[in-house]
Scaffold this motif. Structure first.
Motif, PDB file in Angstrom:
ATOM      1  N   MET A 279     -14.293  46.551  40.182  1.00 36.66           N
ATOM      2  CA  MET A 279     -13.830  46.212  38.841  1.00 36.66           C
ATOM      3  C   MET A 279     -12.769  45.127  38.982  1.00 36.66           C
ATOM      4  O   MET A 279     -11.946  45.183  39.901  1.00 36.66           O
ATOM      5  CB  MET A 279     -13.260  47.433  38.140  1.00 36.66           C
ATOM      6  N   VAL A 280     -12.802  44.155  38.095  1.00 34.93           N
ATOM      7  CA  VAL A 280     -11.806  43.090  38.087  1.00 34.93           C
ATOM      8  C   VAL A 280     -11.033  43.206  36.779  1.00 34.93           C
ATOM      9  O   VAL A 280     -11.620  43.100  35.694  1.00 34.93           O
ATOM     10  CB  VAL A 280     -12.460  41.698  38.224  1.00 34.93           C
ATOM     11  N   ASN A 281      -9.753  43.471  36.898  1.00 32.18           N
ATOM     12  CA  ASN A 281      -8.885  43.654  35.734  1.00 32.18           C
ATOM     13  C   ASN A 281      -9.462  44.683  34.759  1.00 32.18           C
ATOM     14  O   ASN A 281      -9.439  44.501  33.542  1.00 32.18           O
ATOM     15  CB  ASN A 281      -8.629  42.318  35.031  1.00 32.18           C
ATOM     16  N   GLY A 282     -10.015  45.768  35.307  1.00 35.18           N
ATOM     17  CA  GLY A 282     -10.518  46.866  34.494  1.00 35.18           C
ATOM     18  C   GLY A 282     -11.924  46.695  33.956  1.00 35.18           C
ATOM     19  O   GLY A 282     -12.421  47.560  33.251  1.00 35.18           O
ATOM     20  N   THR A 283     -12.588  45.586  34.285  1.00 36.84           N
ATOM     21  CA  THR A 283     -13.941  45.339  33.803  1.00 36.84           C
ATOM     22  C   THR A 283     -14.924  45.430  34.965  1.00 36.84           C
ATOM     23  O   THR A 283     -14.722  44.794  36.007  1.00 36.84           O
ATOM     24  CB  THR A 283     -14.049  43.945  33.144  1.00 36.84           C
ATOM     25  N   HIS A 284     -15.977  46.214  34.780  1.00 41.03           N
ATOM     26  CA  HIS A 284     -17.016  46.395  35.793  1.00 41.03           C
ATOM     27  C   HIS A 284     -17.596  45.033  36.171  1.00 41.03           C
ATOM     28  O   HIS A 284     -17.892  44.205  35.302  1.00 41.03           O
ATOM     29  CB  HIS A 284     -18.106  47.314  35.227  1.00 41.03           C
ATOM     30  N   MET A 285     -17.776  44.808  37.469  1.00 40.62           N
ATOM     31  CA  MET A 285     -18.268  43.507  37.952  1.00 40.62           C
ATOM     32  C   MET A 285     -19.585  43.098  37.311  1.00 40.62           C
ATOM     33  O   MET A 285     -19.833  41.912  37.107  1.00 40.62           O
ATOM     34  CB  MET A 285     -18.384  43.505  39.475  1.00 40.62           C
TER      35      MET A 285
END
Length: 95
Positions: A64-70
């Protein structure tokens, strides 16, 4: 640029740490960060979490990047920015 990586659940058992901070060149994508982590932590990480040859996360793991799934971003081609937070974790934990 600085990127912080948090290792959660099973991933933490392969790195023996809960987080790292990496200094990366501007324009780095998620796959390049994962390659660096794979190089640092070796066989346990590459066997279980991320395949640097195929450039993909293993079936039971996610980034996850900044809480968002890749997968809601650009997958392993997601560009990283200064002060991003990346979480590497297993899809399911239980007890």
């Amino acid at each position: 640029m600085q990127v912080k990586v948090h290792y959660i659940s099973l991933v933490k058992s392969y790195t023996n740490t809960s987080q790292d901070e990496f200094t990366l060149p501007n324009g780095t994508v998620l796959a390049e960060l994962l390659d660096k982590i794979a190089q640092d932590y070796g066989k346990p990480f590459t066997q279980e979490v991320y395949d640097p040859v195929k450039k993909e996360m293993k079936t039971s793991f996610v980034a996850m990047v900044n809480g968002t799934h890749m997968d809601q971003l650009q997958g392993v081609n997601t560009p990283l920015k200064d002060r991003d937070s990346v979480i590497l974790m297993s899809l399911m934990t239980g007890g």
